[in-house]
Design a protein around this motif. Sequence first.
Motif, mmCIF file in Angstrom:
data_model
loop_
_atom_site.group_PDB
_atom_site.id
_atom_site.type_symbol
_atom_site.label_atom_id
_atom_site.label_comp_id
_atom_site.label_asym_id
_atom_site.label_seq_id
_atom_site.Cartn_x
_atom_site.Cartn_y
_atom_site.Cartn_z
ATOM 1 N N GLU A 195 0.843 -1.192 0.000
ATOM 2 C CA GLU A 195 0.000 0.000 0.000
ATOM 3 C C GLU A 195 0.886 1.253 0.000
ATOM 4 O OE1 GLU A 195 -3.422 0.817 0.025
ATOM 5 O OE2 GLU A 195 -3.400 -1.164 -0.868
ATOM 6 N N PRO A 196 0.503 2.358 -0.705
ATOM 7 C CA PRO A 196 -0.842 2.594 -1.235
ATOM 8 C C PRO A 196 -1.058 2.174 -2.684
ATOM 9 C CG PRO A 196 0.422 4.587 -1.433
ATOM 10 C CD PRO A 196 1.345 3.570 -0.799
ATOM 11 N N SER A 199 -4.509 0.714 -3.350
ATOM 12 C CA SER A 199 -5.555 1.729 -3.280
ATOM 13 C C SER A 199 -5.527 2.643 -4.499
ATOM 14 C CB SER A 199 -5.402 2.562 -2.005
ATOM 15 O OG SER A 199 -5.664 1.780 -0.862
ATOM 16 N N ALA A 203 -8.526 3.074 -7.147
ATOM 17 C CA ALA A 203 -9.033 4.423 -7.395
ATOM 18 C C ALA A 203 -8.953 4.797 -8.875
ATOM 19 C CB ALA A 203 -8.249 5.433 -6.558
ATOM 20 N N THR A 212 -6.000 -9.686 -1.730
ATOM 21 C CA THR A 212 -5.686 -8.720 -0.678
ATOM 22 C C THR A 212 -4.965 -9.439 0.454
ATOM 23 O OG1 THR A 212 -7.632 -7.394 -1.212
ATOM 24 C CG2 THR A 212 -6.657 -7.073 0.971
ATOM 25 N N GLN A 277 -7.963 10.498 -4.049
ATOM 26 C CA GLN A 277 -7.955 9.041 -3.873
ATOM 27 C C GLN A 277 -7.996 8.632 -2.397
ATOM 28 O OE1 GLN A 277 -4.241 8.320 -5.918
ATOM 29 N NE2 GLN A 277 -5.253 7.861 -7.855
ATOM 30 N N LEU A 280 -10.321 5.961 -0.611
ATOM 31 C CA LEU A 280 -10.126 4.537 -0.847
ATOM 32 C C LEU A 280 -8.875 3.972 -0.187
ATOM 33 C CD1 LEU A 280 -11.078 4.354 -4.634
ATOM 34 C CD2 LEU A 280 -12.429 3.516 -2.707
ATOM 35 N N VAL A 281 -8.066 4.841 0.411
ATOM 36 C CA VAL A 281 -6.790 4.375 0.951
ATOM 37 C C VAL A 281 -6.993 3.446 2.155
ATOM 38 C CG1 VAL A 281 -6.410 6.283 2.560
ATOM 39 C CG2 VAL A 281 -4.458 5.115 1.541
ATOM 40 N N ALA A 282 -6.185 2.412 2.226
ATOM 41 C CA ALA A 282 -6.299 1.420 3.298
ATOM 42 C C ALA A 282 -5.442 1.814 4.495
ATOM 43 C CB ALA A 282 -5.867 0.050 2.786
#
Length: 331
Positions: A195-196, A199, A203, A212, A277, A280-282
């Motif tokens: 990540e990111p 994401s 996006a 995942t 974005q 949507l970031v984890a």
Amino acid sequence: MKTSVLCAAAIAAAVSATSGQASAACAKMDKVSAAWLPIMQTTAYYVALDQKLFEKACIEIDSAKMESPNQIIDALIAGRADFGPPGAAAGIAMIAEAKFPGKLKIFGLQGGGIKVDRINDGLIVKPDSEIKSFADLKGKTLGHVPGIQWRTISRHMVKAAGLDPDKDVKLVDLAVAMQVPAVVGGTVDATLSLEPVGSIAVASGKAKRAMTNPVASVIADPFYSGASVMTTKFLTERPDVARRVVAVIDQATDLVNADFAKYKAVLPAYTPMKADQLDLVAQPYLRGFKDLSDTDIKSYQALVDVFISEGVVQGPINVRDKMLTKADLGE
């Protein structure tokens, strides 16, 4: 290291002392050099910079962004950096320790996990790709973060899927910012990305996560590929400054863990993530020095054991011996 060694009260006191310094002018600013990678695992460091926590602790940071995990550990071993903030390469740190024993100390871990519902990595492909798992990579090209750490993890993941990483899959080093463009442009069929990147892929609508947290499903859950690392030279020669660095990173880690929705706004300034974005970031799974548990240490050991089994480093290596302790900080 037992959980009791990582006394929350002791570190909380250090954090309190650090915060208290903000109200008084610093007699001097202690310069500290840091080498970091633009990934989600480094979020606590971004927040510490953004919130000026280092300045409040009378520390002037010389901050150097790196393009690969190897560069961070190389900088530490060569004396060009005092510490690697969260997100430094956990596996490469142990490779370096095997070659240069006693050079480094680990004071935090970062990653993700299935049970804790935090995303660390993903298998990234085009939206219409038939690749759904590593088992589908035969005859394909797989990109990964440059360097021995993610090359080793990628090889292990390919093997776990029943394929031969020397014959069935072509592995390619790809800088973090180039991974989604490489998938979209067809330079690679998939990437194993931190990540990111996942994401960003989601996006953009031009790529997706086929899996995942695949690494957590194979190596350890939670899985930590990132670490906070400092040199023993820094710790020995400037213990007071090292204590303040640990306290600042712990303080920033607490802030991120408590209100990620608020603090993720700093990400576009330090990572390839764009402001539009952020929804949507984890959220990463961040473990500060004061919070490290036996589960965390065992998970880290599992990663190091992969490096041993893959022949990258000779074992045995007990990661507990490499962790920073309260005694190391003179507490």
